[in-house]
Write a protein that holds these residues in place. Structure first.
Motif, short mmCIF file in Angstrom:
data_model
loop_
_atom_site.label_atom_id
_atom_site.label_comp_id
_atom_site.label_asym_id
_atom_site.label_seq_id
_atom_site.Cartn_x
_atom_site.Cartn_y
_atom_site.Cartn_z
N ALA A 233 -25.39 53.98 -76.34
CA ALA A 233 -24.61 54.49 -77.48
C ALA A 233 -23.14 54.62 -77.15
O ALA A 233 -22.27 54.22 -77.95
N VAL A 234 -22.82 55.18 -75.99
CA VAL A 234 -21.42 55.42 -75.67
C VAL A 234 -20.68 54.12 -75.38
O VAL A 234 -19.50 53.96 -75.72
N GLN A 235 -21.37 53.16 -74.78
CA GLN A 235 -20.72 51.85 -74.56
C GLN A 235 -20.42 51.16 -75.88
O GLN A 235 -19.36 50.56 -76.05
N ASP B 270 -24.23 62.83 -55.11
CA ASP B 270 -25.06 62.42 -56.24
C ASP B 270 -24.24 61.85 -57.39
O ASP B 270 -24.49 62.14 -58.56
N LEU B 271 -23.25 61.05 -57.06
CA LEU B 271 -22.51 60.26 -58.04
C LEU B 271 -22.62 58.81 -57.60
O LEU B 271 -22.23 58.46 -56.49
N ALA B 272 -23.19 57.97 -58.45
CA ALA B 272 -23.49 56.60 -58.04
C ALA B 272 -22.87 55.60 -59.00
O ALA B 272 -22.71 55.88 -60.20
N PRO B 273 -22.51 54.43 -58.50
CA PRO B 273 -22.07 53.36 -59.41
C PRO B 273 -23.21 53.01 -60.36
O PRO B 273 -24.38 52.98 -59.95
N PHE B 274 -22.87 52.79 -61.62
CA PHE B 274 -23.92 52.45 -62.58
C PHE B 274 -24.28 50.98 -62.44
O PHE B 274 -23.42 50.10 -62.54
N ASP B 275 -25.56 50.74 -62.23
CA ASP B 275 -26.07 49.37 -62.10
C ASP B 275 -27.08 49.13 -63.22
O ASP B 275 -28.12 49.81 -63.26
N PRO B 276 -26.82 48.21 -64.16
CA PRO B 276 -27.70 48.02 -65.31
C PRO B 276 -29.15 47.71 -64.93
O PRO B 276 -30.08 48.26 -65.52
N GLU B 277 -29.37 46.83 -63.96
CA GLU B 277 -30.73 46.47 -63.59
C GLU B 277 -31.48 47.65 -62.98
O GLU B 277 -32.66 47.88 -63.28
N THR B 278 -30.79 48.40 -62.12
CA THR B 278 -31.41 49.59 -61.54
C THR B 278 -31.76 50.57 -62.63
O THR B 278 -32.84 51.20 -62.62
N PHE B 279 -30.88 50.72 -63.60
CA PHE B 279 -31.10 51.66 -64.69
C PHE B 279 -32.32 51.26 -65.53
O PHE B 279 -33.21 52.08 -65.80
N VAL B 280 -32.38 50.00 -65.93
CA VAL B 280 -33.49 49.53 -66.78
C VAL B 280 -34.81 49.60 -66.02
O VAL B 280 -35.84 50.00 -66.56
N LEU C 54 -39.56 43.40 -72.95
CA LEU C 54 -38.88 44.69 -73.12
C LEU C 54 -37.78 44.86 -72.07
O LEU C 54 -36.67 45.29 -72.40
N ARG C 55 -38.07 44.49 -70.83
CA ARG C 55 -37.05 44.62 -69.78
C ARG C 55 -35.85 43.73 -70.08
O ARG C 55 -34.69 44.17 -69.95
N GLU C 56 -36.10 42.50 -70.46
CA GLU C 56 -35.00 41.57 -70.73
C GLU C 56 -34.14 42.05 -71.89
O GLU C 56 -32.90 41.96 -71.84
N GLU C 57 -34.77 42.59 -72.93
CA GLU C 57 -34.01 43.02 -74.10
C GLU C 57 -33.27 44.33 -73.85
O GLU C 57 -32.17 44.53 -74.35
N LEU C 58 -33.88 45.21 -73.08
CA LEU C 58 -33.18 46.45 -72.72
C LEU C 58 -31.97 46.14 -71.84
O LEU C 58 -30.90 46.73 -72.00
N LEU C 59 -32.15 45.20 -70.93
CA LEU C 59 -31.04 44.83 -70.06
C LEU C 59 -29.90 44.22 -70.87
O LEU C 59 -28.72 44.51 -70.63
N ALA C 60 -30.25 43.39 -71.84
CA ALA C 60 -29.22 42.80 -72.70
C ALA C 60 -28.50 43.90 -73.50
O ALA C 60 -27.29 43.82 -73.74
N LEU C 61 -29.24 44.93 -73.90
CA LEU C 61 -28.66 46.02 -74.67
C LEU C 61 -27.68 46.83 -73.83
O LEU C 61 -26.62 47.25 -74.30
N VAL C 62 -28.01 47.05 -72.56
CA VAL C 62 -27.12 47.78 -71.66
C VAL C 62 -25.91 46.92 -71.29
O VAL C 62 -24.85 47.45 -70.95
N ASP C 63 -26.07 45.62 -71.39
CA ASP C 63 -24.99 44.65 -71.18
C ASP C 63 -24.52 44.55 -69.73
O ASP C 63 -23.52 45.17 -69.32
N PRO C 64 -25.21 43.74 -68.92
CA PRO C 64 -24.82 43.57 -67.52
C PRO C 64 -23.55 42.76 -67.34
O PRO C 64 -23.05 42.65 -66.21
#
Length: 379
Positions: free
Chosen positions: A342-344, A362-372, A153-163
């Protein structure tokens, strides 16, 4: 009565009358108000000032107030807080998916529940179908005993967010000119606040910044942005309320070029009346700005809590301006994390910054791995 007696009586009478008239005039004169103006009384609860005290030779002049500039947080601490906030607000999505995938038997009803969970989280129908299909294939081919459902699930979610997407913010200009960042979005999405917070991010990276308050149609926007600038020592170029946004943007970049700063960030007007009006307005801003320096980044600010409704705004801006990155605000609240995917997918551009709270940093760079990992509540 003899004549002398009459004269004496008349003289005494006249004297008495004169004395009486004089006394009356004196008494009335004391009752009349003074012609000197009297200062108005202080309103209830107001402390009136004491008369000034004359300085003596030994007294010292009062010290000038010292303005203390704030030092914004660096990227590392922002990412830590990003994960903590997202884990609290978005962890339910990951836990729900893991609970379903951990069932002994993954039948059609279970897969439908997984789809419903993802769609409810604003992932979108097409990305949801793709994710479910990949999960089903991997767990069937690789075998549930051979692989861990959380790992898959982690690997597929990460692929979906597209690192693989480039999430760097274009703040570097060419030929010695500053980078120029236009920030667009409808009023109410947190656009002006995001400009102020972005300035703090840049200052934390030791960049010199000029802000342009070109959202001249919203009364509080200029004052709001000026306050953000004062807190970190960043100059803000402003114009009269209701003035042409393009002229303020033009002057902002001109000042940035003349001063040799690293970055100019322009807060554009956020009125979304109709596509034609928006196209004319933003097109004009971009044209006049580029007389001084090329635009290096166009950030679209979206309120993550609007979910799929925010996608309507995204489509309009995509059609009228060359958006290069997304800022998602309020992602720590009732927003559903799937909006990132969705927006990406809709715009074909990456989420670059996310708002995870009301604080100034409280504005942070978006990091796909941190997010997933936050979605799955994994350390």
């Amino acid at each position: 009565m003899s004549s002398p007696t009459v004269f004496v009586i008349l003289a005494v009478a006249i004297l008495v009358i004169g004395i009486v008239i004089g006394l009356v005039a004196f008494v009335n004169g004391r009752k009349q108000p003074s012609t000197r103006p009297v200062p108005p009384a202080a309103p209830s609860g107001t402390i009136t000032e004491e008369p000034p005290v004359e300085e003596t030779e030994a007294s010292e002049p009062p010290e000038a107030p010292v303005t203390t500039l704030e030092r914004p947080e660096g990227t590392a601490s922002r990412l830590v807080r990003l994960r903590e906030r997202l884990a609290r607000s978005q962890g339910g999505l990951g836990r729900g998916l893991l609970r379903l995938l951990s069932r002994e038997r993954l039948d059609e009803d279970t897969w439908e529940e997984i789809e419903d969970t993802l769609i409810t989280a604003d992932v979108g129908v097409v990305p949801t179908q793709e994710l479910v299909e990949r999960l089903r294939t991997r767990l069937r081919v690789e075998g549930a005993d051979a692989v861990s459902a959380p790992t898959v699930l982690r690997e597929e979610l990460l692929a979906l967010v597209d690192p693989t997407m480039d999430r760097r913010i274009g703040v570097t200009g060419a030929d010695g000119k500053p980078g120029v960042v236009l920030v667009v979005g409808v009023n109410g999405a947190g656009k002006t606040t995001s400009v102020g917070k972005l300035a703090r991010v840049l200052v934390a990276e030791d960049k010199s910044v000029v802000l342009g308050a070109a959202d001249t149609f919203r009364a509080a926007a200029t004052e709001q942005l000026s306050t953000w600038g004062e807190r970190v020592g960043v100059d803000v170029v402003t114009g009269p309320e209701g003035s042409d946004p393009a002229s303020v943007a033009f002057e902002s970049v001109k000042v940035g070029v003349e001063r040799g700063v690293d970055v100019v960030v322009v807060d554009t007007a956020g009125r979304l009346q109709n596509k034609a009006g928006l196209m004319d307005e933003l097109g004009k801003v971009k044209r006049v700005v580029e007389r001084h320096a090329p635009v290096t980044e166009v950030l679209l600010v979206l309120d993550a809590t609007t979910g799929q409704n925010g996608m309507v705004q995204a489509r309009v801006f995509r059609d009228v301006v060359d958006v290069t990155g997304i800022v998602l605000t309020k992602l720590d609240g009732s927003a559903k994390g799937g909006i990132v995917v969705a927006v990406q997918r809709e715009l074909g551009v990456p989420v670059k910054l996310v708002g995870v709270g009301e604080g100034p940093d409280d504005l942070a760079p978006f990091d796909p791995e941190t997010f997933v990992d936050a979605l799955l509540d994994q350390g």
